[in-house]
Write an enzyme that holds these catalytic residues in place. Structure first.
Site, mmCIF file in Angstrom:
data_model
loop_
_atom_site.group_PDB
_atom_site.id
_atom_site.type_symbol
_atom_site.label_atom_id
_atom_site.label_comp_id
_atom_site.label_asym_id
_atom_site.label_seq_id
_atom_site.Cartn_x
_atom_site.Cartn_y
_atom_site.Cartn_z
ATOM 1 N N LYS A 1 0.843 -1.207 0.000
ATOM 2 C CA LYS A 1 0.000 0.000 0.000
ATOM 3 C C LYS A 1 0.876 1.254 0.000
ATOM 4 O O LYS A 1 2.057 1.170 0.345
ATOM 5 C CB LYS A 1 -0.964 -0.005 1.191
ATOM 6 C CG LYS A 1 -0.288 0.050 2.569
ATOM 7 C CD LYS A 1 -1.324 -0.076 3.671
ATOM 8 C CE LYS A 1 -0.710 0.125 5.038
ATOM 9 N NZ LYS A 1 -1.681 -0.044 6.128
ATOM 10 N N HIS A 2 0.343 2.410 -0.451
ATOM 11 C CA HIS A 2 -1.018 2.746 -0.840
ATOM 12 C C HIS A 2 -0.977 3.120 -2.319
ATOM 13 O O HIS A 2 -0.523 4.216 -2.646
ATOM 14 C CB HIS A 2 -1.553 3.921 -0.035
ATOM 15 C CG HIS A 2 -1.478 3.765 1.446
ATOM 16 N ND1 HIS A 2 -0.325 3.990 2.172
ATOM 17 C CD2 HIS A 2 -2.428 3.385 2.344
ATOM 18 C CE1 HIS A 2 -0.559 3.785 3.462
ATOM 19 N NE2 HIS A 2 -1.820 3.420 3.596
ATOM 20 N N HIS B 1 -6.879 10.770 5.696
ATOM 21 C CA HIS B 1 -7.868 10.538 6.749
ATOM 22 C C HIS B 1 -8.735 11.795 6.952
ATOM 23 O O HIS B 1 -9.867 11.706 7.404
ATOM 24 C CB HIS B 1 -7.188 10.192 8.083
ATOM 25 C CG HIS B 1 -6.487 8.872 8.078
ATOM 26 N ND1 HIS B 1 -5.203 8.717 7.617
ATOM 27 C CD2 HIS B 1 -6.894 7.642 8.481
ATOM 28 C CE1 HIS B 1 -4.839 7.457 7.738
ATOM 29 N NE2 HIS B 1 -5.853 6.780 8.255
ATOM 30 N N ASP C 1 -8.586 1.560 0.679
ATOM 31 C CA ASP C 1 -8.253 2.117 1.985
ATOM 32 C C ASP C 1 -9.582 2.304 2.733
ATOM 33 O O ASP C 1 -10.659 2.122 2.159
ATOM 34 C CB ASP C 1 -7.503 3.444 1.825
ATOM 35 C CG ASP C 1 -6.549 3.717 2.986
ATOM 36 O OD1 ASP C 1 -6.721 3.108 4.058
ATOM 37 O OD2 ASP C 1 -5.627 4.538 2.826
#
Length: 219
Positions: free
Chosen positions: A71-72, A84, A158
């Protein structure tokens, strides 16, 4: 070899707890000193170093019974914001992304990584749709990752409760868009009953096909 051994030990402890999959390793290249979310989670700024150590960690886990997740995708290293909390924009050209950010993912695919996680990033050179997270982008998930890079493993989103997606699409709608884009596994759905309801609706309307959904489930 020490990182391979670490992956081996992580796998041993995971299996003792009954966990078969790890959302690791991070193979983002940390080429932005102001990155608030990747920074020391990355193996560093050098693409060879990141790729070599990411592959070692992955093999340590996978050769000992735990599925790894690179990831990512397609690379969260060159941002100065946190997905986030917002939707980071990466304005690099496709040529730049090919030469740097995508390099460790190519190496992970070649080495046999079982899963890759897609980031919430707005990357106009890959998909010009306004405020479109890469997680929800068919050109990025299906076009680039599956068709162009030839990845045949599990594609994981995600977390869908992160603001990089949640600020632009309501629960359920975002989940359907993630599946339409080509993801196999939707992580941390914000509202599971609503997501299931919207998937059923999309199947009835024909925006999702039963064949596609069944393929994801079997995978």
């Amino acid at each position: 070899s020490l990182i391979y051994d670490m992956g081996t030990e992580v796998a041993r402890e995971f299996l003792r707890m009954g966990i078969q999959m790890n959302f690791a390793p991070v193979v983002d290249i940390n080429n932005n000193p102001n990155n608030p979310v990747i920074n020391y989670r990355s193996f560093g700024m050098d693409r060879e170093n990141v790729a070599r150590k990411g592959v070692a960690y992955m093999l340590g886990m996978q050769e000992n019974g735990v599925l790894a997740t690179g990831k990512h995708f397609p690379g969260h290293g060159d941002t100065d914001s946190d997905s986030h909390k917002t939707l980071p924009v990466i304005r690099h050209s496709r040529t730049h992304l090919d030469s740097l950010e995508l390099y460790p993912f190519r190496r992970m695919i070649h080495a046999g990584v079982g899963a890759l996680m897609v980031a919430h990033l707005d990357i106009p050179s890959l998909d010009s749709t306004p405020h479109q997270a890469s997680t929800l982008s068919k050109p990025i998930v299906t076009g680039l990752l599956k068709n162009e890079l030839g990845f045949r493993g599990l594609v994981v989103t995600d977390a869908m409760n992160m603001k990089g997606v949640a600020d632009y699409y309501p629960p359920g709608i975002a989940d359907v868009k993630a599946i339409e884009a080509g993801n196999d596994l939707v992580e941390f759905s914000k509202n599971i009953p609503k997501a299931i309801s919207e998937v059923k609706k999309a199947l009835k309307q024909g925006t999702l096909s039963k064949k596609d959904v069944y393929q994801r489930v079997k995978k």
